[in-house]
Write a protein that holds these residues in place. Sequence first.
Motif, PDB file in Angstrom:
ATOM      1  N   LYS A 260       0.829  -1.209   0.000  1.00  0.00           N
ATOM      2  CA  LYS A 260       0.000   0.000   0.000  1.00  0.00           C
ATOM      3  C   LYS A 260       0.866   1.263   0.000  1.00  0.00           C
ATOM      4  O   LYS A 260       0.580   2.214  -0.732  1.00  0.00           O
ATOM      5  N   LYS A 261       1.927   1.268   0.788  1.00  0.00           N
ATOM      6  CA  LYS A 261       2.833   2.423   0.799  1.00  0.00           C
ATOM      7  C   LYS A 261       3.468   2.632  -0.573  1.00  0.00           C
ATOM      8  O   LYS A 261       3.570   3.756  -1.058  1.00  0.00           O
TER       9      LYS A 261
ATOM     10  N   GLY B 114       0.992   3.923  -3.082  1.00  0.00           N
ATOM     11  CA  GLY B 114       0.566   5.273  -2.708  1.00  0.00           C
ATOM     12  C   GLY B 114       1.400   6.356  -3.374  1.00  0.00           C
ATOM     13  O   GLY B 114       0.980   7.510  -3.469  1.00  0.00           O
TER      14      GLY B 114
ATOM     15  N   PRO C 255      -0.428   8.263  -7.241  1.00  0.00           N
ATOM     16  CA  PRO C 255      -1.847   8.609  -7.048  1.00  0.00           C
ATOM     17  C   PRO C 255      -2.657   8.692  -8.337  1.00  0.00           C
ATOM     18  O   PRO C 255      -3.883   8.622  -8.288  1.00  0.00           O
TER      19      PRO C 255
ATOM     20  N   SER D 295      -6.794   5.670   1.476  1.00  0.00           N
ATOM     21  CA  SER D 295      -6.228   5.410   0.154  1.00  0.00           C
ATOM     22  C   SER D 295      -7.253   5.739  -0.928  1.00  0.00           C
ATOM     23  O   SER D 295      -8.410   5.336  -0.845  1.00  0.00           O
TER      24      SER D 295
END
Length: 175
Positions: free
Chosen positions: A69-70, A73, A76, A117
């Motif tokens: 997820k990081k 991220g 975007p 998110s």
Amino acid sequence: SLTGEDFDITISNNSPKEYAHIFNRDPSDSTLSKILEFDVIVFKNCFPTTKITSDEHLQEIMNYYTEVKKGIGRFPNKKFIVFTPPPVRKEATTSEYAARARKLAQWMNSPEYLGDSTNLEVFDFYSYLADENGENMNMLRRDYAPLFYRDSHPNRKANKEIAPIFVDFILNNSK
């Protein structure tokens, strides 16, 4: 249809650890840069990911998904859709492993994981395939299991029933 392109991805079972590594590479990396050519990136783990042998092992897998997820991220303007890992058939797991796999799928769909998110969606493949109760609870539904007793890949019936749901999910979540 096949594109004939090679993304130079060397992975064993599409594990969360391997995806964490890929999505946290420098964007100029040959593999990641090829992936990032697309607006919507869909990825999944194979069913060995649900052989979760302890609560510590579950936490390790959750940590890798957090790293995934990081990594995504950082992009975007791209939409990422991750499948929850699919359940395995009763003959290939234990009730304890299966219960932890259910916990993983639930966590992946939770606000705790998804948080704020805006470019990550989770397709809950696990829940579509798994029995919710009985002696087969948290395992691949018997009517979705192939004839060969060691094979946990969803059968044709599962594919026919879940594929349209997945297509709708992509269409509704790729904007």
